[in-house]
Design an enzyme around this catalytic site. Sequence first.
Site, PDB file in Angstrom:
ATOM      1  CB  SER A   1     -52.384  41.189   3.931  1.00 39.18           C
ATOM      2  OG  SER A   1     -52.820  40.494   3.093  1.00 39.18           O
TER       3      SER A   1
ATOM      4  CB  SER B   1     -44.704  24.006  -2.530  1.00 44.67           C
ATOM      5  OG  SER B   1     -44.891  23.154  -3.266  1.00 44.67           O
TER       6      SER B   1
ATOM      7  CE1 TYR C   1     -51.451  27.971  -6.375  1.00 49.51           C
ATOM      8  CE2 TYR C   1     -52.214  25.732  -6.666  1.00 49.51           C
ATOM      9  CZ  TYR C   1     -51.420  26.669  -5.829  1.00 49.51           C
ATOM     10  OH  TYR C   1     -51.421  26.392  -4.655  1.00 49.51           O
TER      11      TYR C   1
ATOM     12  CE  LYS D   1     -47.893  27.710  -4.663  1.00 49.78           C
ATOM     13  NZ  LYS D   1     -47.370  28.937  -3.704  1.00 49.78           N
TER      14      LYS D   1
END
Length: 272
Positions: free
Chosen positions: A13, A133, A147, A151
């Site tokens: 989006s 990633s 965060y 990853k």
Amino acid sequence: MSNKKVILVTGASSGMGKLSAQDLIKAGHTVYAVARSVDKMKDLEAMGGHIMKMDVTSEEDIEKVVAQVIAEQGRIDVLWNNAGYGLYGPVEDLSMEKVQQQMEVNVYGVARLTKKVLPYMRAQKKGLIINTSSMGGKIYTPLGAWYHASKHAIEGFSDCLRMEVKEFGIKVVILEPGVINTGFNAGVSQNFSYESKNGAYKRLVNGYIKAMENNPTPGSSPEVISRTVLKIINARNPKTRYLVGRGGKLLVGIRRVFGDKFFDRMMLMSMR
């Protein structure tokens, strides 16, 4: 086109997901673009793409999307797990509810959708899975523990998956963007732990806020990602990793060459 692929893209989006979906449609591929907000993908539909609502944390949404793609196309050639966001703040201050949501989207969402698609790829004895990633899967920053954990998890998940599915003709590629001009920073700002401004970590937190507000890091155009995704899809034997975009190779290289303690000092200095 003879090499037309059926491609499922999450996080389509906005940002690099949306631009890449546009370019994949222009290249003649059959693109299923999914995100939580369908309204933001109407332009993709006008271009000839297929748009569907999907929250990667919803088993029901995932079931519905995969079933529809298979019903309409009979196969899924490429899955690009691209949805994600960044949660930043001190480990001690962030609620476990926020932490759980970070992992639900960035890690468990990837796993859920991958598990639903794999049986079809195994049956057709070929397929390509691209997992987004980040250079953040190789380095780290203060206040970004969750965060970066998400990853780093995607890196390990993808490496193990690549070996498991090799015998079925399925390839797994890790995309590691550097700083890209997308809505990511706005998402970080929206999810940032501003309540920590006056807490125990206020020096670091206020330094980070100041850095975000006064020294925004210019990034590469999302076209860098779009070109890379097209390259991966068209490659007969793609690499296992693609580290692309501003700062990625530099920062990963600095950590590798000079070590963690030097990198720690450099990161902390950037927050002053």
